[in-house]
Design an enzyme around this catalytic site. Structure first.
Site, short mmCIF file in Angstrom:
data_model
loop_
_atom_site.label_atom_id
_atom_site.label_comp_id
_atom_site.label_asym_id
_atom_site.label_seq_id
_atom_site.Cartn_x
_atom_site.Cartn_y
_atom_site.Cartn_z
CG HIS A 233 -1.90 1.05 1.28
ND1 HIS A 233 -1.61 2.35 1.59
CD2 HIS A 233 -3.22 1.01 1.00
CE1 HIS A 233 -2.73 3.07 1.50
NE2 HIS A 233 -3.72 2.28 1.15
CB CYS A 271 -4.11 3.31 -2.47
SG CYS A 271 -5.16 4.33 -1.44
CG HIS A 298 -7.30 0.72 -1.42
ND1 HIS A 298 -6.49 1.04 -0.35
CD2 HIS A 298 -7.64 -0.58 -1.26
CE1 HIS A 298 -6.34 -0.03 0.42
NE2 HIS A 298 -7.02 -1.02 -0.11
CG ASP A 346 -9.43 3.56 0.18
OD1 ASP A 346 -9.69 2.97 1.22
OD2 ASP A 346 -8.36 4.16 -0.03
CG HIS A 347 -11.32 5.92 3.12
ND1 HIS A 347 -10.25 6.77 3.18
CD2 HIS A 347 -10.87 4.74 3.64
CE1 HIS A 347 -9.22 6.15 3.70
NE2 HIS A 347 -9.57 4.91 3.99
CE1 TYR A 363 -11.96 0.96 5.01
CE2 TYR A 363 -11.15 2.48 6.68
CZ TYR A 363 -10.94 1.71 5.56
OH TYR A 363 -9.70 1.69 4.96
C1 DNO Z 1 -6.65 3.26 5.34
C2 DNO Z 1 -6.04 2.09 4.71
C3 DNO Z 1 -4.66 1.75 5.23
C4 DNO Z 1 -4.23 0.40 4.71
C5 DNO Z 1 -2.86 -0.02 5.16
C6 DNO Z 1 -2.42 -1.26 4.43
O1 DNO Z 1 -7.82 3.46 5.30
O2 DNO Z 1 -6.06 2.19 3.34
O3 DNO Z 1 -4.67 1.76 6.61
O4 DNO Z 1 -5.12 -0.58 5.16
O5 DNO Z 1 -1.93 0.97 4.94
O6 DNO Z 1 -1.32 -1.82 5.08
#
Ligand code: DNO
Length: 389
Positions: A233, A271, A298, A346-347, A363
């Site tokens: 990530h 991401c 993400h 993501d989020h 989340y």
């Molecule tokens: C936040 C996430 C990160 C992710 C970590 C993966 O919302 O995208 O905390 O889970 O960095 O190791």
């Protein structure tokens, strides 16, 4: 696009039933109760996978298997932790889970300065303001030598901001930074944080990089043997923070990792929100360059107020990242592979329907439901207009 969703296990306010009804096929989860460095037992992995299966979905991606700080520093018990990590990967593979997300950010995972940025419509999202972070660093944490890390303009602006802020606002910044987001391994007090930072003295950018390549090459035989895809990530924010090096922030960093770690299973979690935290990054170009190494995505977007100050977008498709262009490149890559790649929205904003649910920050149900629906609509639209995709 395989529709993914992060689920925090039984502690999650969102149920598997709701996740399935969002259209999800692939659940992204972890054994959150296991501490970094521990081996994940097969029985526990199986039990979690069964819950997901019974709910009509598959646990196909792990986010995350945390990398112990000793491995990042190559101190203390690092050798044992590397062996444990390999065993966890083998155990996961034996249960059919072969995509593993992790990060290599020292001490802090993901960092935001505002976990409750309120948008004009009353919903809230996550925000980042580099002046707040600088102010916290210099005036609350009082990290020795912090001033050296900021230019005169940032120092002056941070000071003005901190003087203006009420105790409540200062606390909001501190809590946002140190208690972090879910998935973060530990919540820290300022004193503990300073102590942790001290343990990184002498570990500069180059050292941390070498430690990461060494770790990846050490686990590569396991990855190759079991066919496990490791997807790092990216750093968030994508630049050094609190004097700590950050080594996976842009295309050059990914290029170097790929060059130094030849296993084809060493890859990336694309991401968009994390890479998008720097105006210098072009997320679409990064996807195109490393498409073969992208094992998990993400997708979300950012709205910038100015360089260094941004919050999450109202819409996953609109903002800093050209999501339509990215989705097109992504669908072409899926076509080339002849198989789907898991994407999770993501989020998502915390909306009225989520209030009082105690959902983890970012989340929520409603916000991610909307995000996933937007992504799905984009996919269908692009497939409609680009026949053959
Ligand atoms: C936040 C996430 C990160 C992710 C970590 C993966 O919302 O995208 O905390 O889970 O960095 O190791």
């Amino acid at each position: 696009m395989k529709q993914g969703w992060r689920w925090y296990g039984d502690a999650d306010a969102i149920t598997l039933k709701e996740i399935r009804q969002a259209g999800v096929t692939d659940v992204v989860a972890a054994l959150y109760e296991r501490r970094p460095g521990e081996v994940w037992p097969v029985a526990e992995i199986k039990a979690r996978a069964k819950k997901v299966k019974d709910a009509g979905m598959t646990w196909s991606v792990v986010e995350s298997v945390p990398v112990h700080e000793d491995i990042k520093k190559r101190t203390g018990d690092w050798k044992r932790y590397v062996e444990n990590y390999k065993q966890t990967l083998a155990n996961l593979a034996k249960c059919g889970i072969k995509t593993v997300c992790y990060n290599f950010m020292p001490v802090l995972d993901w960092t935001r300065s505002n976990l409750e940025y309120v948008l004009p419509d009353g919903s809230s999202c996550l925000g980042y303001n580099e002046y707040e972070v600088a102010a916290f660093d210099m005036f609350a944490l009082r990290r020795p030598g912090a001033e050296k890390d900021y230019d005169a303009k940032t120092r002056a602006r941070a000071r003005r901001l901190w003087t203006k802020y009420t105790a409540k606002e200062r606390m909001r910044v501190q809590k946002s930074i140190l208690t972090g987001l879910p998935g973060t391994v530990d919540d820290l007090t300022p004193a503990e944080f300073l102590r942790e930072l001290k343990t990184y003295e002498g570990i500069d950018d180059r050292r941390l990089r070498e430690n990461m390549y060494a770790f990846l090459n050490e686990i590569s035989p396991t990855l190759d043997k079991y066919g496990v895809d490791m997807c790092i990530h990216p750093d968030d924010p994508p630049h050094p923070i609190f004097g700590l090096p950050r080594i996976l922030s842009n295309a050059a960093d990914i290029r170097e990792m790929v060059r130094r770690c030849p296993s084809k299973h060493v890859g990336l979690t694309l991401c968009t929100g994390s890479l998008g935290g720097s105006l210098a990054n072009d997320e679409v170009a990064i996807f195109r360059e490393f498409a073969k190494r992208v094992f998990f995505c993400h997708f979300r977007n950012l709205e910038y107020e100015e360089d260094g100050v941004f919050h999450e977008s109202r819409c996953h498709l609109v903002g800093k990242t050209d999501l339509p262009a990215l989705m097109l490149a992504f669908l072409k890559e899926e076509k080339r592979r002849g198989k789907g790649i898991v994407v999770r929205p993501d989020h998502g904003r915390l909306m009225e329907i989520d209030k009082g649910r105690n959902a983890y920050c970012g989340y929520s149900y409603g916000g991610r439901l909307v995000g996933l629906a937007e992504l799905r609509g984009l996919e269908i639209g692009l497939k409609y207009s680009h026949k053959g995709l």
